[in-house]
Write an enzyme that holds these catalytic residues in place. Sequence first.
Site, PDB file in Angstrom:
ATOM      1  N   ASP A 153       0.814  -1.219   0.000  1.00 44.95           N
ATOM      2  CA  ASP A 153       0.000   0.000   0.000  1.00 44.95           C
ATOM      3  C   ASP A 153       0.846   1.268   0.000  1.00 44.95           C
ATOM      4  OD1 ASP A 153      -2.532  -1.120  -0.138  1.00 44.95           O
ATOM      5  OD2 ASP A 153      -2.652  -1.427   2.026  1.00 44.95           O
ATOM      6  N   GLY A 154       1.976   1.254   0.724  1.00 44.35           N
ATOM      7  CA  GLY A 154       2.833   2.431   0.768  1.00 44.35           C
ATOM      8  C   GLY A 154       3.386   2.785  -0.595  1.00 44.35           C
ATOM      9  N   ASP A 197      -4.759   9.763   4.448  1.00 41.10           N
ATOM     10  CA  ASP A 197      -5.131  10.562   5.617  1.00 41.10           C
ATOM     11  C   ASP A 197      -4.058  11.552   6.042  1.00 41.10           C
ATOM     12  OD1 ASP A 197      -3.224   8.846   6.896  1.00 41.10           O
ATOM     13  OD2 ASP A 197      -4.803   7.420   7.363  1.00 41.10           O
ATOM     14  N   THR A 244     -10.507   2.888   5.237  1.00 41.38           N
ATOM     15  CA  THR A 244     -10.213   1.511   5.648  1.00 41.38           C
ATOM     16  C   THR A 244      -8.807   1.370   6.228  1.00 41.38           C
ATOM     17  OG1 THR A 244      -9.603   1.059   3.342  1.00 41.38           O
ATOM     18  CG2 THR A 244     -11.814   0.423   4.033  1.00 41.38           C
ATOM     19  N   ALA A 245      -8.156   2.517   6.510  1.00 39.13           N
ATOM     20  CA  ALA A 245      -6.802   2.489   7.062  1.00 39.13           C
ATOM     21  C   ALA A 245      -6.838   2.874   8.550  1.00 39.13           C
ATOM     22  CB  ALA A 245      -5.899   3.415   6.244  1.00 39.13           C
ATOM     23  N   SER A 259      -8.049   5.384  10.121  1.00 41.88           N
ATOM     24  CA  SER A 259      -9.354   5.866  10.583  1.00 41.88           C
ATOM     25  C   SER A 259     -10.242   4.719  11.052  1.00 41.88           C
ATOM     26  CB  SER A 259     -10.050   6.643   9.455  1.00 41.88           C
ATOM     27  OG  SER A 259     -11.357   7.026   9.834  1.00 41.88           O
ATOM     28  N   SER A 281      -9.217   1.792  12.173  1.00 40.27           N
ATOM     29  CA  SER A 281      -8.648   1.272  13.419  1.00 40.27           C
ATOM     30  C   SER A 281      -9.028   2.128  14.620  1.00 40.27           C
ATOM     31  CB  SER A 281      -7.121   1.197  13.316  1.00 40.27           C
ATOM     32  OG  SER A 281      -6.717   0.333  12.284  1.00 40.27           O
TER      33      SER A 281
END
Length: 276
Positions: free
Chosen positions: A60-61, A131, A171-172, A174, A176
């Site tokens: 993802d990064g 984010d 879904t990242a 936020s 959690s």
Amino acid sequence: MKIVIFYNKDNFNAQIYIKKIKSVLKSYDTEIFDYLKFTYKEQQKKILNECDVVLIIGGDGTIMHYSKFVCDYGKPVLGINSGRLGFLAGLEKSEPEQLKNLIDGEYKITERMLINAEINGKANVYSALNDIVISRDSNSQITDFKISRYGRLVCAFRADGVIAATPTGSTAYSLSAGGPIVEADMKCIIITPICPHSLSVRPMIFDAKGEIEIEFIQRPKSEIFIGYDGNAVLSFKNSGKVKIKSAEKYVKMITLPEQDFYKNVDKKLMGKDLFL
């Protein structure tokens, strides 16, 4: 079809998988360009201006980093996961046969919004696909926050921090922190408090139009960190303001026929394949 490939050169899995991807693509009528092998900026600009599609191989990064760069050229991006979770990827490394759908034009493109953060004035502006995070140091005291919209106070609370997320970033971090799952192609901004010191404080979803101001009021001997998409940017020992608004540009993400948002939520966020 002209295809430009990006990848994380430090990722061993990506190094192995890129050979497999190139082998599959060469069996079709495609031109393949390895972006990292072009050293001159004019060459790099030329291949990005002339290509049809961009493939990004990594986690993802890596996909976040390069997709934000590519969006300046307006090219559609297909992320191929060679990492662990890979929620931004439209294809898994075990599914190379689906590249035929890409070549045949059997895919759809969704526009993913970016958000800009203006930190204490226009001198510090950062763009995020996932984010913007404002959080205290682990040794600092809890921080006071004020959220304003169109110049009006929305709410004030104490918390460890605040996350301003895009739908892609819902879904990242936020999620959690207790934030909602939002369809990735929606146009909105999610504000999620991190460990608020009140049961009445909950995540909020705002329309992408307009500006959201987050003010943090710092305590003595405390420190605030501000980052974007997992990158630490600035630290403050004083109070400050962060203005959040949607960016004018979008990332164009490719979705293949066998992939969709809800399937990814079920497969990746429910823990399936997480440790494979």
